[in-house]
Enzyme design. Structure first.
Site, PDB file in Angstrom:
ATOM      1  N   PRO A 101     -57.091 -17.409  37.608  1.00 12.31           N
ATOM      2  CA  PRO A 101     -57.330 -16.954  38.977  1.00 12.31           C
ATOM      3  C   PRO A 101     -56.238 -17.463  39.924  1.00 12.31           C
ATOM      4  O   PRO A 101     -55.755 -18.592  39.773  1.00 12.31           O
ATOM      5  CB  PRO A 101     -58.703 -17.532  39.334  1.00 12.31           C
ATOM      6  N   VAL A 102     -55.852 -16.601  40.863  1.00 16.17           N
ATOM      7  CA  VAL A 102     -54.744 -16.931  41.771  1.00 16.17           C
ATOM      8  C   VAL A 102     -55.231 -17.875  42.884  1.00 16.17           C
ATOM      9  O   VAL A 102     -56.356 -17.739  43.372  1.00 16.17           O
ATOM     10  CB  VAL A 102     -54.186 -15.616  42.382  1.00 16.17           C
ATOM     11  N   GLY A 105     -56.258 -23.472  42.177  1.00 14.71           N
ATOM     12  CA  GLY A 105     -56.081 -24.826  41.654  1.00 14.71           C
ATOM     13  C   GLY A 105     -55.901 -24.889  40.149  1.00 14.71           C
ATOM     14  O   GLY A 105     -55.886 -25.964  39.566  1.00 14.71           O
ATOM     15  N   LEU A 106     -55.763 -23.723  39.505  1.00 15.62           N
ATOM     16  CA  LEU A 106     -55.614 -23.741  38.037  1.00 15.62           C
ATOM     17  C   LEU A 106     -54.167 -23.489  37.601  1.00 15.62           C
ATOM     18  O   LEU A 106     -53.905 -23.226  36.432  1.00 15.62           O
ATOM     19  CB  LEU A 106     -56.563 -22.734  37.380  1.00 15.62           C
ATOM     20  N   GLY A 107     -53.258 -23.536  38.546  1.00 11.82           N
ATOM     21  CA  GLY A 107     -51.838 -23.496  38.188  1.00 11.82           C
ATOM     22  C   GLY A 107     -51.288 -22.107  37.893  1.00 11.82           C
ATOM     23  O   GLY A 107     -50.297 -21.975  37.163  1.00 11.82           O
ATOM     24  N   ALA A 110     -47.404 -21.622  38.673  1.00 11.19           N
ATOM     25  CA  ALA A 110     -46.498 -22.322  37.748  1.00 11.19           C
ATOM     26  C   ALA A 110     -46.544 -21.684  36.367  1.00 11.19           C
ATOM     27  O   ALA A 110     -45.512 -21.562  35.691  1.00 11.19           O
ATOM     28  CB  ALA A 110     -46.868 -23.797  37.670  1.00 11.19           C
ATOM     29  N   ALA A 111     -47.737 -21.254  35.939  1.00 10.28           N
ATOM     30  CA  ALA A 111     -47.847 -20.663  34.598  1.00 10.28           C
ATOM     31  C   ALA A 111     -47.073 -19.347  34.525  1.00 10.28           C
ATOM     32  O   ALA A 111     -46.385 -19.074  33.535  1.00 10.28           O
ATOM     33  CB  ALA A 111     -49.313 -20.442  34.244  1.00 10.28           C
ATOM     34  N   ASP A 152     -47.648 -29.407  38.507  1.00 11.36           N
ATOM     35  CA  ASP A 152     -48.087 -28.160  37.858  1.00 11.36           C
ATOM     36  C   ASP A 152     -47.071 -27.676  36.827  1.00 11.36           C
ATOM     37  O   ASP A 152     -47.419 -27.402  35.672  1.00 11.36           O
ATOM     38  CB  ASP A 152     -48.296 -27.050  38.907  1.00 11.36           C
TER      39      ASP A 152
HETATM   40  O1  PMV Z   1     -51.624 -25.883  42.539  1.00  8.14           O
HETATM   41  P1  PMV Z   1     -52.841 -26.650  42.846  1.00  8.14           P
HETATM   42  O2  PMV Z   1     -53.732 -26.010  43.834  1.00  8.14           O
HETATM   43  O3  PMV Z   1     -53.510 -27.166  41.637  1.00  8.14           O
HETATM   44  O4  PMV Z   1     -52.421 -27.976  43.666  1.00  8.14           O
HETATM   45  C1  PMV Z   1     -51.465 -28.836  43.259  1.00  8.14           C
HETATM   46  C2  PMV Z   1     -51.813 -30.208  43.619  1.00  8.14           C
HETATM   47  C3  PMV Z   1     -51.331 -30.765  44.941  1.00  8.14           C
HETATM   48  O5  PMV Z   1     -51.286 -32.169  44.734  1.00  8.14           O
HETATM   49  C4  PMV Z   1     -52.336 -30.457  46.035  1.00  8.14           C
HETATM   50  C5  PMV Z   1     -49.974 -30.266  45.361  1.00  8.14           C
HETATM   51  C6  PMV Z   1     -48.833 -30.752  44.488  1.00  8.14           C
HETATM   52  O6  PMV Z   1     -47.750 -30.185  44.614  1.00  8.14           O
HETATM   53  O7  PMV Z   1     -48.995 -31.701  43.722  1.00  8.14           O
END
Ligand code: PMV
Length: 313
Positions: A101-102, A105-107, A110-111, A152
């Site tokens: 999911p966009v 918080g599940l990356g 980056a993935a 991430d």
């Molecule tokens: O991408 P997310 O939503 O899992 O957040 C990354 C975690 C943070 O610490 C909030 C940001 C970061 O760059 O580390």
């Protein structure tokens, strides 16, 4: 040349989000139940250099050259071409799919970047090593996050549990005893860039109390690392609860996240916290052996849009 594909897992942050941006340690693990995939098909009839991109999830169907510079998919392609000194690649079509999911918080960002960088570099006959893949994905992360810590791209590239300190070499963590997590989505997507910027504003307005909170979060990550490496998984629960309270103090939780966290704890979770940027996105709950299903049912009843069980190993 046949089609070529590359995929990358999602991730959750077990401890240390936000504080990690300020130099504190954090712990993250890959989540292989969800993944992003980049598929490349050569396009021998198109002129050299032509790249066509489709990404059904975000309704993208466009030529590379028509995308704005800050588009993250275009940025991942450009970063790879630049790193390999390729001006005019053989024409290809890139299809990006993802079950992550966009903005939850599940990356997912980056993935997608890692999958694209790997696929494009392999297509060009020069598959990049992990260190370079992670470094290029970090550059693209800046578009998503503003000031990303780099956690991430690191956990996703190496597909391993990591203890991460910004700017330091990666340290993998040995999971002495596997443990079950329930991951539950509020269904609300909140760009990490927003919460990271809000935390920065709070910190700038009054650095001392926020430095103390970051420091306390860092100490939890240190304690959690030993706990995980000793296989003392039950002790992780209270550390997760403390981490959630500190994130509430950073004002990155929300009524929806708190509701899921409470529902998980009431259903017997050993601990629960939001994971990632916060405000929306996912919570993670640590399940005692044999109790993951109950927790999943409870968070679904409490309104989770989607919940699944994973084993960290
Ligand atoms: O991408 P997310 O939503 O899992 O957040 C990354 C975690 C943070 O610490 C909030 C940001 C970061 O760059 O580390």
């Amino acid at each position: 040349m046949p089609a070529l594909s590359s995929s990358a897992p999602g991730k959750v942050i077990l401890f240390g989000e936000h504080a990690v941006v300020y130099g504190q340690p954090a712990i993250a693990v890959p989540i292989t139940e969800v993944a992003a995939k980049a598929i490349i098909t050569p396009d021998p009839v198109a002129t050299s250099g032509a790249i066509h991109i489709t990404a059904p999830l975000i309704n993208l169907d466009a030529n590379y050259t028509d995308l704005p510079n800050e588009d993250p998919i275009a940025a991942a392609i450009r970063a790879t071409l630049t790193a390999l000194n390729v001006d005019q690649p053989p024409a290809f079509k890139l299809r990006v799919t993802s079950t992550i999911p966009v903005a939850s918080g599940l990356g997912s960002g980056a993935a997608v970047s890692v999958a694209i960088i790997r696929a494009v570099s392999a297509f060009l006959g020069n598959p990049l090593p992990d260190q370079d893949v992670s470094a290029l994905a970090f550059e693209v992360e800046k578009l998503h996050h503003g000031t990303p810590s780099g956690i991430d791209n690191t956990v996703i590239t190496y597909n391993a549990a990591v203890y991460y300190i910004k700017g330091k070499p990666i340290e993998k963590i040995h999971i002495a005893k596997p443990f079950g997590l329930v991951i539950a989505d509020t269904g609300i997507s909140t760009p990490t860039k927003e919460t990271v910027a809000d935390v920065r504003r709070l910190w700038e307005s009054d650095p001392d109390p926020y430095n103390k909170i970051f420091d306390s979060i860092g100490k939890l990550a240190v304690a959690a690392r030993s706990t995980i490496e000793e296989g003392n998984n039950v002790a992780l629960g209270p550390l997760m609860n403390e981490n959630h309270e500190l994130l509430q103090k950073l004002d990155v939780s929300s009524p929806d996240l708190d509701k899921l966290v409470l529902a998980a704890r009431e259903a017997g979770a050993l601990g629960a916290k939001l994971s990632g940027g916060g405000r929306g996105g996912n919570i993670i709950a640590l399940a005692a052996e044999g109790h993951a299903d109950e927790i999943k049912t409870a968070v679904e009843a409490a309104g989770a849009r989607n919940a699944f069980i994973t084993t960290v190993k």
